[in-house]
Enzyme design. Structure first.
Site, PDB file in Angstrom:
ATOM      1  N   SER A 183       0.826  -1.209   0.000  1.00 46.32           N
ATOM      2  CA  SER A 183       0.000   0.000   0.000  1.00 46.32           C
ATOM      3  C   SER A 183       0.860   1.260   0.000  1.00 46.32           C
ATOM      4  O   SER A 183       1.958   1.278   0.582  1.00 46.32           O
ATOM      5  CB  SER A 183      -0.872  -0.020   1.258  1.00 46.32           C
ATOM      6  OG  SER A 183      -1.401   1.252   1.509  1.00 46.32           O
ATOM      7  N   TYR A 219      -2.202  -0.466  10.023  1.00 48.08           N
ATOM      8  CA  TYR A 219      -2.438  -1.007   8.676  1.00 48.08           C
ATOM      9  C   TYR A 219      -1.162  -0.900   7.839  1.00 48.08           C
ATOM     10  O   TYR A 219      -0.697  -1.884   7.252  1.00 48.08           O
ATOM     11  CB  TYR A 219      -3.587  -0.255   8.003  1.00 48.08           C
ATOM     12  CG  TYR A 219      -3.719  -0.545   6.532  1.00 48.08           C
ATOM     13  CD1 TYR A 219      -4.078  -1.819   6.083  1.00 48.08           C
ATOM     14  CD2 TYR A 219      -3.451   0.429   5.573  1.00 48.08           C
ATOM     15  CE1 TYR A 219      -4.180  -2.094   4.722  1.00 48.08           C
ATOM     16  CE2 TYR A 219      -3.556   0.159   4.215  1.00 48.08           C
ATOM     17  CZ  TYR A 219      -3.919  -1.102   3.801  1.00 48.08           C
ATOM     18  OH  TYR A 219      -4.004  -1.385   2.462  1.00 48.08           O
TER      19      TYR A 219
HETATM   20  N1  LIG Z   1      -8.352  -0.195  -2.732  1.00 49.39           N
HETATM   21  C1  LIG Z   1      -7.267   0.541  -2.469  1.00 49.39           C
HETATM   22  O1  LIG Z   1      -7.216   1.744  -2.730  1.00 49.39           O
HETATM   23  C2  LIG Z   1      -6.062  -0.094  -1.855  1.00 49.39           C
HETATM   24  C3  LIG Z   1      -4.966   0.744  -1.555  1.00 49.39           C
HETATM   25  C4  LIG Z   1      -3.826   0.174  -0.992  1.00 49.39           C
HETATM   26  C5  LIG Z   1      -3.760  -1.187  -0.762  1.00 49.39           C
HETATM   27  N2  LIG Z   1      -4.847  -1.976  -1.037  1.00 49.39           N
HETATM   28  C6  LIG Z   1      -4.732  -3.399  -0.768  1.00 49.39           C
HETATM   29  O2  LIG Z   1      -5.185  -4.115  -1.899  1.00 49.39           O
HETATM   30  C7  LIG Z   1      -5.817  -5.328  -1.504  1.00 49.39           C
HETATM   31  C8  LIG Z   1      -7.216  -5.395  -2.072  1.00 49.39           C
HETATM   32  O3  LIG Z   1      -7.944  -4.272  -1.572  1.00 49.39           O
HETATM   33  P1  LIG Z   1      -9.475  -4.013  -1.914  1.00 49.39           P
HETATM   34  O4  LIG Z   1      -9.620  -2.546  -2.077  1.00 49.39           O
HETATM   35  O5  LIG Z   1      -9.916  -4.924  -2.986  1.00 49.39           O
HETATM   36  O6  LIG Z   1     -10.122  -4.417  -0.510  1.00 49.39           O
HETATM   37  P2  LIG Z   1     -11.436  -5.280  -0.182  1.00 49.39           P
HETATM   38  O7  LIG Z   1     -11.662  -5.112   1.286  1.00 49.39           O
HETATM   39  O8  LIG Z   1     -12.541  -4.885  -1.104  1.00 49.39           O
HETATM   40  O9  LIG Z   1     -10.997  -6.752  -0.509  1.00 49.39           O
HETATM   41  C9  LIG Z   1     -10.273  -7.559   0.387  1.00 49.39           C
HETATM   42  C10 LIG Z   1     -11.024  -8.862   0.550  1.00 49.39           C
HETATM   43  O10 LIG Z   1     -10.239  -9.694   1.411  1.00 49.39           O
HETATM   44  C11 LIG Z   1     -11.130 -10.436   2.219  1.00 49.39           C
HETATM   45  N3  LIG Z   1     -10.422 -10.818   3.430  1.00 49.39           N
HETATM   46  C12 LIG Z   1     -10.044 -10.016   4.468  1.00 49.39           C
HETATM   47  N4  LIG Z   1      -9.406 -10.728   5.398  1.00 49.39           N
HETATM   48  C13 LIG Z   1      -9.366 -12.012   4.950  1.00 49.39           C
HETATM   49  C14 LIG Z   1      -8.848 -13.216   5.466  1.00 49.39           C
HETATM   50  N5  LIG Z   1      -8.231 -13.241   6.642  1.00 49.39           N
HETATM   51  N6  LIG Z   1      -8.980 -14.350   4.750  1.00 49.39           N
HETATM   52  C15 LIG Z   1      -9.601 -14.334   3.544  1.00 49.39           C
HETATM   53  N7  LIG Z   1     -10.148 -13.216   3.011  1.00 49.39           N
HETATM   54  C16 LIG Z   1     -10.014 -12.070   3.697  1.00 49.39           C
HETATM   55  C17 LIG Z   1     -12.306  -9.514   2.497  1.00 49.39           C
HETATM   56  O11 LIG Z   1     -13.491 -10.245   2.778  1.00 49.39           O
HETATM   57  C18 LIG Z   1     -12.398  -8.703   1.206  1.00 49.39           C
HETATM   58  O12 LIG Z   1     -13.419  -9.193   0.360  1.00 49.39           O
HETATM   59  C19 LIG Z   1      -5.757  -5.345   0.017  1.00 49.39           C
HETATM   60  O13 LIG Z   1      -4.619  -6.070   0.400  1.00 49.39           O
HETATM   61  C20 LIG Z   1      -5.586  -3.887   0.384  1.00 49.39           C
HETATM   62  O14 LIG Z   1      -4.963  -3.734   1.635  1.00 49.39           O
HETATM   63  C21 LIG Z   1      -5.988  -1.452  -1.581  1.00 49.39           C
END
Ligand SMILES: NC(=O)c1ccc[n+]([C@@H]2O[C@H](COP(=O)([O-])OP(=O)(O)OC[C@H]3O[C@@H](n4cnc5c(N)ncnc54)[C@H](O)[C@@H]3O)[C@@H](O)[C@H]2O)c1
Length: 352
Positions: A143, A168
């Site tokens: 991130s 985080y």
């Molecule tokens: N969306 C953004 O802007 C952004 C920015 C920086 C980093 N990220 C990272 O990208 C990745 C995807 O993000 P996103 O926006 O799609 O988030 P999201 O929350 O929509 O998707 C993450 C999914 O992981 C699942 N999850 C959480 N903990 C879990 C576990 N222990 N076991 C199995 N499933 C689990 C959740 O149910 C969720 O559906 C994440 O790692 C997030 O930290 C996203």
């Protein structure tokens, strides 16, 4: 054709990544715990869009997609090591893309244990499963929040990231360190992607683009933190997924020029690489709100507030390395991206 495990496929980025890989002809197993951090109807909506029926989903049971012959989904927690190991033993994946995580900066102040469970224990289980079941290609989500107190712009993967301002961010930096150790010890090709504020249709309800869109249609007042003096590198989902898929299909190799006396933090003598993945365009918060207003055709009421603990003032990605190595070319402006996002929101929530 590769067989790829994509975790987080009920989530925003995972859903799109799985669909893109399927459209390219790969076989995908999707995994997600479907936790209730935000509205599970949205998660089941994404699953339905990829042919996974809500009433067929049960913990630990594989569900065949009705749209994609080569897509199966399983509800599973990354912390469930025995079930994860059994899945890896059975499937023998060619590659793993770990997008499942407890996301969100602000919630990490409320429920820190959710972050150590999913992002530390869960990620360790992924690394161990790759180690023991012969997976040599691992791509994982980091991130932009790892840049923390660093204010040198644009953010470069050559900068130090030792000053996180949320748990985080600390878990995401930890993932990068854990991955490096496994790349070094076991030759697992590990590529970490630092995502910058991803938005688009099917986006996350806890993030500003969604919150602003919701407020626009509900006539709600939005909180504008740091009195609007914030900047974000907003990145449209299609641009992100293009980059993620290129990385999965081109696993990193060790850096032949890596010098341990002047250690580049983003590469290594081990097969390890860290990339920024953003739009490389830092947009003022008020300009972004205007893009939402234009797309929705309304003026949003604003309440100007101080900055929130854990937030950073600005993000801005230097994506030169991803451009050079993967020909990554993000090309969606916030105005174009928000038009598509708002159109999806109207359709999904049946706003006439
Ligand atoms: N969306 C953004 O802007 C952004 C920015 C920086 C980093 N990220 C990272 O990208 C990745 C995807 O993000 P996103 O926006 O799609 O988030 P999201 O929350 O929509 O998707 C993450 C999914 O992981 C699942 N999850 C959480 N903990 C879990 C576990 N222990 N076991 C199995 N499933 C689990 C959740 O149910 C969720 O559906 C994440 O790692 C997030 O930290 C996203």
């Amino acid at each position: 054709m590769m067989k790829i495990l994509v975790t987080g496929t009920a989530g925003f980025i995972g859903f799109y990544t799985a669909v893109k890989l399927l459209e390219l002809g790969h076989e995908v197993v999707g995994l997600d715990s479907i936790n209730d951090y935000y509205d599970v109807n949205l998660k089941f909506g994404r699953l339905a869009e990829s042919g996974i029926a809500r009433d067929a989903v049960a913990y630990g049971k594989q569900v065949q997609s009705s749209c994609y012959a080569h897509y199966r989904f399983v509800q599973l927690k990354l912390e469930d090591k025995a079930a994860l190991d059994a899945l890896f033993a059975e499937e023998r994946f060619d590659a793993v893309c770990n997008l499942a995580a407890q996301a969100g900066v602000r919630y990490s102040l409320e429920n820190p244990a959710a972050y150590t469970d999913s992002n530390i224990v869960g990620f360790l289980n992924i690394l161990e499963a790759c180690r023991h079941f012969g997976v040599k290609n691992l791509c994982f989500a980091s991130s932009s929040s790892v840049y923390g107190l660093n204010e040198t712009m644009p953010f470069s993967t050559n900068h130090g990231v030792n000053h996180p301002v949320s748990l985080y961010a600390a878990t995401k930096k930890s993932n990068e360190l854990m991955a490096h150790a496994y790349a070094h010890l076991y030759g697992i090709q590990c590529t970490g992607l630092r995502f910058f504020t991803v938005y688009g249709p099917w986006g996350r309800p806890d993030m500003a683009p969604f919150i602003f869109t919701k407020a626009a249609f509900a006539g709600e007042t939005i909180k504008v933190f740091n009195n609007g003096k914030m900047k974000r590198d907003f990145t449209y989902i299609d641009d992100i997924v293009e980059g993620v898929v290129r990385v999965i299909l081109n696993p990193c190799v060790s850096d032949k020029n890596w010098n341990s006396l002047e250690a580049n933090p983003a590469s290594s003598s081990a097969p390890y690489k860290i990339y920024n993945i953003g739009n490389s365009d830092s947009v003022e918060l008020l300009e972004f709100i205007q893009a939402v207003e234009n797309a929705a055709g309304v003026t949003i009421q604003k309440n100007f507030m101080p900055i929130q603990p854990g937030d950073v003032v600005a993000t801005f990605a230097d994506v030169t390395e991803l451009e050079q190595d993967m020909d990554y070319r993000p090309n969606t402006s916030v105005h174009e991206g928000m038009q598509k996002t708002v159109a999806w929101y109207r359709d999904f929530y049946k706003i006439t």
